[in-house]
Design a protein around this motif. Structure first.
Motif, PDB file in Angstrom:
ATOM      1  N   ALA A   1      29.277  -6.783  73.861  1.00  0.00           N
ATOM      2  CA  ALA A   1      29.345  -8.132  73.294  1.00  0.00           C
ATOM      3  C   ALA A   1      27.998  -8.834  73.413  1.00  0.00           C
ATOM      4  CB  ALA A   1      30.431  -8.942  73.999  1.00  0.00           C
ATOM      5  N   THR A   2      27.314  -8.628  74.537  1.00  0.00           N
ATOM      6  CA  THR A   2      26.014  -9.261  74.743  1.00  0.00           C
ATOM      7  C   THR A   2      24.997  -8.750  73.734  1.00  0.00           C
ATOM      8  OG1 THR A   2      26.447  -9.553  77.104  1.00  0.00           O
ATOM      9  CG2 THR A   2      24.150  -9.644  76.393  1.00  0.00           C
ATOM     10  N   GLU A   3      24.979  -7.429  73.513  1.00  0.00           N
ATOM     11  CA  GLU A   3      24.060  -6.861  72.527  1.00  0.00           C
ATOM     12  C   GLU A   3      24.330  -7.446  71.145  1.00  0.00           C
ATOM     13  OE1 GLU A   3      24.435  -2.658  72.705  1.00  0.00           O
ATOM     14  OE2 GLU A   3      23.541  -2.486  74.707  1.00  0.00           O
ATOM     15  N   GLU A   4      25.612  -7.586  70.817  1.00  0.00           N
ATOM     16  CA  GLU A   4      25.987  -8.151  69.520  1.00  0.00           C
ATOM     17  C   GLU A   4      25.578  -9.618  69.439  1.00  0.00           C
ATOM     18  OE1 GLU A   4      30.229  -9.276  67.925  1.00  0.00           O
ATOM     19  OE2 GLU A   4      29.848  -7.145  67.596  1.00  0.00           O
ATOM     20  N   ASN A   5      25.805 -10.367  70.533  1.00  0.00           N
ATOM     21  CA  ASN A   5      25.421 -11.772  70.551  1.00  0.00           C
ATOM     22  C   ASN A   5      23.925 -11.946  70.310  1.00  0.00           C
ATOM     23  OD1 ASN A   5      28.010 -12.545  71.056  1.00  0.00           O
ATOM     24  ND2 ASN A   5      27.709 -12.991  73.215  1.00  0.00           N
ATOM     25  N   VAL A   6      23.132 -11.108  70.961  1.00  0.00           N
ATOM     26  CA  VAL A   6      21.680 -11.196  70.815  1.00  0.00           C
ATOM     27  C   VAL A   6      21.279 -10.890  69.379  1.00  0.00           C
ATOM     28  CG1 VAL A   6      19.478 -10.148  71.471  1.00  0.00           C
ATOM     29  CG2 VAL A   6      21.175 -10.689  73.228  1.00  0.00           C
ATOM     30  N   PHE A   7      21.885  -9.842  68.800  1.00  0.00           N
ATOM     31  CA  PHE A   7      21.562  -9.444  67.426  1.00  0.00           C
ATOM     32  C   PHE A   7      21.869 -10.569  66.445  1.00  0.00           C
ATOM     33  CE2 PHE A   7      23.402  -7.764  63.434  1.00  0.00           C
ATOM     34  CZ  PHE A   7      22.246  -7.250  62.865  1.00  0.00           C
ATOM     35  N   VAL A   8      23.084 -11.123  66.535  1.00  0.00           N
ATOM     36  CA  VAL A   8      23.492 -12.171  65.604  1.00  0.00           C
ATOM     37  C   VAL A   8      22.692 -13.447  65.852  1.00  0.00           C
ATOM     38  CG1 VAL A   8      25.410 -13.602  64.807  1.00  0.00           C
ATOM     39  CG2 VAL A   8      25.792 -11.200  65.344  1.00  0.00           C
ATOM     40  N   ASN A   9      22.456 -13.768  67.128  1.00  0.00           N
ATOM     41  CA  ASN A   9      21.724 -14.986  67.436  1.00  0.00           C
ATOM     42  C   ASN A   9      20.308 -14.942  66.869  1.00  0.00           C
ATOM     43  OD1 ASN A   9      21.849 -17.571  68.993  1.00  0.00           O
ATOM     44  ND2 ASN A   9      20.062 -16.681  69.959  1.00  0.00           N
ATOM     45  N   LYS A  10      19.682 -13.775  66.909  1.00  0.00           N
ATOM     46  CA  LYS A  10      18.338 -13.637  66.331  1.00  0.00           C
ATOM     47  C   LYS A  10      18.365 -13.907  64.830  1.00  0.00           C
ATOM     48  CE  LYS A  10      16.199 -10.525  69.696  1.00  0.00           C
ATOM     49  NZ  LYS A  10      15.649  -9.165  69.930  1.00  0.00           N
ATOM     50  N   LYS A  11      19.418 -13.441  64.166  1.00  0.00           N
ATOM     51  CA  LYS A  11      19.556 -13.705  62.734  1.00  0.00           C
ATOM     52  C   LYS A  11      19.716 -15.203  62.478  1.00  0.00           C
ATOM     53  CE  LYS A  11      19.708  -9.439  61.013  1.00  0.00           C
ATOM     54  NZ  LYS A  11      18.725  -8.937  60.007  1.00  0.00           N
ATOM     55  N   LEU A  12      20.578 -15.843  63.276  1.00  0.00           N
ATOM     56  CA  LEU A  12      20.848 -17.265  63.071  1.00  0.00           C
ATOM     57  C   LEU A  12      19.624 -18.133  63.366  1.00  0.00           C
ATOM     58  CD1 LEU A  12      24.430 -17.552  64.624  1.00  0.00           C
ATOM     59  CD2 LEU A  12      23.821 -17.473  62.201  1.00  0.00           C
ATOM     60  N   GLN A  13      18.806 -17.689  64.300  1.00  0.00           N
ATOM     61  CA  GLN A  13      17.623 -18.469  64.660  1.00  0.00           C
ATOM     62  C   GLN A  13      16.589 -18.506  63.537  1.00  0.00           C
ATOM     63  OE1 GLN A  13      16.267 -16.806  68.384  1.00  0.00           O
ATOM     64  NE2 GLN A  13      17.494 -18.213  69.597  1.00  0.00           N
TER      65      GLN A  13
ATOM     66  N   VAL B   1      22.615 -16.643  73.335  1.00  0.00           N
ATOM     67  CA  VAL B   1      21.997 -15.779  74.341  1.00  0.00           C
ATOM     68  C   VAL B   1      21.846 -16.522  75.666  1.00  0.00           C
ATOM     69  CG1 VAL B   1      20.730 -14.356  72.715  1.00  0.00           C
ATOM     70  CG2 VAL B   1      19.696 -16.451  73.541  1.00  0.00           C
ATOM     71  N   ASN B   2      22.363 -17.737  75.737  1.00  0.00           N
ATOM     72  CA  ASN B   2      22.238 -18.521  76.958  1.00  0.00           C
ATOM     73  C   ASN B   2      23.461 -18.392  77.851  1.00  0.00           C
ATOM     74  OD1 ASN B   2      19.723 -19.631  76.180  1.00  0.00           O
ATOM     75  ND2 ASN B   2      20.787 -21.055  74.823  1.00  0.00           N
ATOM     76  N   SER B   3      24.261 -17.369  77.618  1.00  0.00           N
ATOM     77  CA  SER B   3      25.459 -17.171  78.427  1.00  0.00           C
ATOM     78  C   SER B   3      25.079 -16.602  79.790  1.00  0.00           C
ATOM     79  CB  SER B   3      26.404 -16.202  77.720  1.00  0.00           C
ATOM     80  OG  SER B   3      25.744 -14.967  77.493  1.00  0.00           O
ATOM     81  N   PRO B   4      25.953 -16.775  80.795  1.00  0.00           N
ATOM     82  CA  PRO B   4      25.631 -16.275  82.125  1.00  0.00           C
ATOM     83  C   PRO B   4      25.612 -14.750  82.149  1.00  0.00           C
ATOM     84  CG  PRO B   4      27.897 -17.034  82.028  1.00  0.00           C
ATOM     85  CD  PRO B   4      27.253 -17.438  80.743  1.00  0.00           C
ATOM     86  N   PRO B   5      24.849 -14.156  83.043  1.00  0.00           N
ATOM     87  CA  PRO B   5      24.810 -12.695  83.122  1.00  0.00           C
ATOM     88  C   PRO B   5      26.119 -12.145  83.646  1.00  0.00           C
ATOM     89  CG  PRO B   5      23.652 -13.659  84.973  1.00  0.00           C
ATOM     90  CD  PRO B   5      24.004 -14.786  84.048  1.00  0.00           C
ATOM     91  N   PRO B   6      26.420 -10.873  83.394  1.00  0.00           N
ATOM     92  CA  PRO B   6      27.670 -10.284  83.875  1.00  0.00           C
ATOM     93  C   PRO B   6      27.646 -10.106  85.369  1.00  0.00           C
ATOM     94  CG  PRO B   6      26.272  -8.588  82.982  1.00  0.00           C
ATOM     95  CD  PRO B   6      25.583  -9.899  82.699  1.00  0.00           C
TER      96      PRO B   6
END
Length: 241
Positions: free
Chosen positions: A149-161, A230-235
């Motif tokens: 989920a984190t990898e996906e969040n980073v990927f999508v967030n980069k697109k949105l930015q 990408v500002n979510s807490p680490p696992p």
């Protein structure tokens, strides 16, 4: 520190019985209480000695996370929390919103998390040792789901930015199936300007047409752009002893 008091909160009677057997197999002197109700669990814990509480998200009267938060709110900090969930629930929900779930669990004082299917006598031993040594534990399937989920969040967030605020506004209307005219009305722009926004978003996302954009939005569930951060807490990091 030796904790012999356990409480299992889960709707499924068969699961509770099986888990109680696992616990007693690992710790013969354990005192195991079972309940399917969050409120009943609270009553049992009011005057109880330090207890390891294993609770599922799905309980009668009160869900597992609410149960943990209520225990903390009432100042019963001597208890220890273990959150469990089914694999299918993880696949459908957890993997998409793992960062938010982990944040809520941390806020509730939860340090040990496992899928129900992985919660055997070996995992119980790991969880017990982690609690005794004040270390976190997260089972393999949930840990994997978080990183996916984190990898996906980073990927999508980069697109949105790459999008401006207005371009993100257009995308949100597009994702929610508004027509060209509806988007124009909502954004107070001309319909040809809507086409301009679409072309910009397609170019920045590396897509060719509206159908590809629809598939992209569907794949990554972009009905709410705020779900990706990408500002979510680490696992939690396993430190099994």
């Amino acid at each position: 520190m030796n904790i012999t008091n356990w409480l299992i909160a889960d709707r499924c009677n068969f699961y509770r019985k099986g888990l109680a057997d696992f616990i007693k197999n690992y710790q013969p002197d354990a005192c195991v209480t079972e309940t399917k109700s969050g409120r009943e669990a609270l009553k049992n814990l009011t005057a109880a000695p330090p207890t390891i509480i294993i609770a599922n998200i799905d309980l009668e009267m009160m869900d597992g996370i609410e149960l943990f938060k209520t225990i903390v709110h009432r100042g019963m900090k001597h208890h220890h929390f273990v959150f469990v969930s089914e694999i299918h629930w993880i696949d459908n929900i957890y993997s998409r919103y793992a960062n938010y779930l982990l944040w809520h669990l941390k806020q509730s004082g939860v340090k040990c998390i496992s899928s129900k299917e992985e919660l055997d006598d070996i995992t119980i031993q790991h969880i017990y040792n982690s609690i005794i040594h004040n270390k976190p534990f997260i089972s393999e399937s949930l840990n994997k789901a978080y990183y996916e989920a984190t990898e996906e969040n980073v990927f999508v967030n980069k697109k949105l930015q790459t999008l401006s605020e207005r371009e993100q506004e257009y995308l949100l209307h597009f994702v929610n199936h508004k027509s060209q005219h509806e988007i124009a009305a909502a954004m107070h722009i001309e319909t040809n300007t809507v086409n301009t926004y679409r072309e910009i978003v397609l170019k920045k996302f590396g897509l060719s047409n509206s159908n590809e954009l629809k598939r992209f939005c569907s794949t990554y569930h972009l009905c709410n752009l705020d779900s990706y951060s990408v500002n979510s807490p680490p696992p939690l990091q396993n430190q099994v002893v």
